[in-house]
Design a protein around this motif. Structure first.
Motif, mmCIF file in Angstrom:
data_model
loop_
_atom_site.group_PDB
_atom_site.id
_atom_site.type_symbol
_atom_site.label_atom_id
_atom_site.label_comp_id
_atom_site.label_asym_id
_atom_site.label_seq_id
_atom_site.Cartn_x
_atom_site.Cartn_y
_atom_site.Cartn_z
ATOM 1 N N VAL A 278 46.221 29.915 73.169
ATOM 2 C CA VAL A 278 46.223 28.749 74.082
ATOM 3 C C VAL A 278 47.456 28.768 74.974
ATOM 4 O O VAL A 278 47.366 28.690 76.196
ATOM 5 N N ARG A 279 48.637 28.905 74.362
ATOM 6 C CA ARG A 279 49.876 28.903 75.156
ATOM 7 C C ARG A 279 50.974 29.620 74.390
ATOM 8 O O ARG A 279 51.132 29.427 73.195
ATOM 9 N N THR A 280 51.718 30.433 75.107
ATOM 10 C CA THR A 280 52.833 31.140 74.492
ATOM 11 C C THR A 280 53.876 31.418 75.570
ATOM 12 O O THR A 280 53.648 31.147 76.748
ATOM 13 N N GLY A 281 55.047 31.940 75.158
ATOM 14 C CA GLY A 281 56.097 32.226 76.128
ATOM 15 C C GLY A 281 55.691 33.314 77.114
ATOM 16 O O GLY A 281 54.808 34.132 76.827
ATOM 17 N N ILE A 282 56.347 33.358 78.262
ATOM 18 C CA ILE A 282 56.054 34.372 79.279
ATOM 19 C C ILE A 282 56.475 35.745 78.747
ATOM 20 O O ILE A 282 57.607 35.929 78.300
ATOM 21 N N HIS A 283 55.564 36.703 78.798
ATOM 22 C CA HIS A 283 55.853 38.052 78.304
ATOM 23 C C HIS A 283 56.732 38.814 79.289
ATOM 24 O O HIS A 283 56.419 38.888 80.475
ATOM 25 N N LEU A 284 57.818 39.377 78.774
ATOM 26 C CA LEU A 284 58.692 40.231 79.585
ATOM 27 C C LEU A 284 58.531 41.673 79.116
ATOM 28 O O LEU A 284 58.699 41.965 77.936
ATOM 29 N N VAL B 139 65.158 30.669 77.694
ATOM 30 C CA VAL B 139 65.225 31.185 76.326
ATOM 31 C C VAL B 139 64.311 32.402 76.201
ATOM 32 O O VAL B 139 63.129 32.330 76.536
ATOM 33 N N ILE B 140 64.880 33.524 75.734
ATOM 34 C CA ILE B 140 64.069 34.714 75.466
ATOM 35 C C ILE B 140 64.080 34.973 73.966
ATOM 36 O O ILE B 140 65.136 35.182 73.373
ATOM 37 N N THR B 141 62.904 34.932 73.354
ATOM 38 C CA THR B 141 62.798 35.247 71.934
ATOM 39 C C THR B 141 62.484 36.735 71.772
ATOM 40 O O THR B 141 61.881 37.351 72.646
ATOM 41 N N TYR B 142 62.923 37.294 70.649
ATOM 42 C CA TYR B 142 62.570 38.691 70.357
ATOM 43 C C TYR B 142 62.435 38.885 68.856
ATOM 44 O O TYR B 142 62.972 38.113 68.059
ATOM 45 N N CYS B 143 61.681 39.930 68.478
ATOM 46 C CA CYS B 143 61.521 40.312 67.071
ATOM 47 C C CYS B 143 61.213 41.810 67.032
ATOM 48 O O CYS B 143 61.352 42.494 68.050
ATOM 49 N N ASN C 26 61.571 26.673 79.656
ATOM 50 C CA ASN C 26 61.581 28.040 80.170
ATOM 51 C C ASN C 26 61.678 29.030 79.012
ATOM 52 O O ASN C 26 62.766 29.460 78.632
ATOM 53 N N VAL C 27 60.528 29.368 78.445
ATOM 54 C CA VAL C 27 60.499 30.218 77.255
ATOM 55 C C VAL C 27 59.838 31.557 77.596
ATOM 56 O O VAL C 27 58.741 31.608 78.151
ATOM 57 N N TYR C 28 60.538 32.620 77.233
ATOM 58 C CA TYR C 28 60.051 33.982 77.455
ATOM 59 C C TYR C 28 60.068 34.718 76.113
ATOM 60 O O TYR C 28 60.704 34.277 75.169
ATOM 61 N N GLU D 241 55.074 35.526 69.426
ATOM 62 C CA GLU D 241 53.889 34.861 69.966
ATOM 63 C C GLU D 241 53.814 33.427 69.436
ATOM 64 O O GLU D 241 53.513 32.490 70.168
ATOM 65 N N LYS D 242 54.109 33.262 68.149
ATOM 66 C CA LYS D 242 54.066 31.922 67.559
ATOM 67 C C LYS D 242 55.383 31.175 67.741
ATOM 68 O O LYS D 242 55.386 29.964 67.977
#
Length: 318
Positions: free
Chosen positions: A106-112, A171-175, A195-197, A182-183
């Protein structure tokens, strides 16, 4: 060129009959001599497998030919041998344990993509947030990234107050491979972050495609390799030996099965203390013999992928 390949992948997609899909997928992996861990759920597919280059190529072709997985991306790495001892294809309620009330479809951060991330990560209004567990980021993380002292993603809500003041930042999340983000990024959006990426494909893809610049230390992986090199540009060691405090990026499992802690242990301490993290662990009557790797596969005891498939079938029928 190394003789084996390791494939890391995930895909959020609707699987109507996950039980049937799990069975068929297990049989596909047996046919292609693949070993690894795969999770099937109604929400999608997540896995890491290893095999010969030809078998991995055929696996990727078959998976991508399924319209449900046409958007799936494989991260392909090389290895000297199989990265796993067994094949496990499991049915679960989620493809990554989170318990977060979000739907990445449905909705997730912008993929970089890796090169986009590389350009953006040092901008003044950007914050990097590591969504991995504490033992993972202890051995390696991006320069300047925020980390949480959490065991797994289910604990993310408990750490929200640590970053709430950053709501107006980018904000840029990474794993490791992108799946947790994604979650996690979807959850941050739900919590009012605007502003989530997220780093698409995670640390592994960034290392393969963009050279891994500014990733300090090694990346923890969930297979025999334990931790892998990412940064080919400006690598540094950030972790210290659990026992003596010297700089080391050798990640091991404690040789005591009762402990099994994931810790960094230098070569000297590993040898001197038989691969244990504490003196009490040395006294464990079931202490495993330390071979210098600090990785201990579960005992196979006559296991074969086909037997594994049959035992899974038997347990599901009861």
């Amino acid at each position: 060129m190394k003789p084996y390949r390791v494939l890391l992948y995930y895909c959020y997609t609707t699987i109507e009959n996950p039980e049937q899909f799990r069975d068929e997928h297990h049989q596909l992996c047996i046919r292609l001599n693949l070993l690894g861990r795969i999770i099937v759920a109604a929400e999608g597919l997540n896995g890491t497998v290893s095999g010969s280059p030809a078998d991995c190529e055929e696996y990727m072709r078959v998976v991508k030919a399924d319209p449900r997985f046409e958007s799936l991306e494989f991260k392909v790495d090389e290895a000297d041998e199989h990265a796993f001892q067994k094949l496990n294809v499991r049915l679960k309620s989620e493809i990554v344990n989170s318990d977060l009330p979000v739907d990445p479809l449905v909705r997730t951060g912008i993929h970089l993509e890796p090169e986009e991330f590389k350009k953006m990560k040092d901008e003044e209004d950007v914050v990097l947030i590591d969504m991995r567990s504490n033992y993972e980021h202890s051995v390696g993380k991006f320069k300047g990234a925020i980390t949480f002292d959490m065991e797994n993603l289910r604990e993310l809500p408990q750490h929200l107050d640590e970053i709430r003041h950053l709501k107006n930042k980018k904000v840029i999340t990474y794993c490791t491979g992108g799946i947790k983000c994604e979650k996690a990024s979807a959850y941050l959006l739900e919590q009012g972050f605007e502003n989530v990426y997220q780093l698409h494909g995670g640390i592994i893809k960034y290392g393969i495609e963009a050279g891994g610049e500014d990733f300090d230390g090694k990346c923890y992986v969930f297979d025999n390799r334990v931790a892998v090199d990412i940064n080919q540009v400006n690598p540094v060691v950030i972790s210290t030996c659990y026992r003596c405090g010297s700089h080391t990026d050798r990640m091991i499992n404690c040789a005591s099965p009762a402990c099994n802690n994931h810790v960094t242990l230098c070569e000297n301490c590993g040898n001197e203390h038989q691969g244990t993290c504490r003196d009490e662990c040395k006294a464990d009557p079931n202490l495993r013999p330390y071979d210098g790797t600090g990785y201990y596969a579960k005992e196979t005891r006559g296991y074969s992928p086909l037997l594994g498939y049959r035992s899974q079938q038997a347990s599901m029928s009861h």
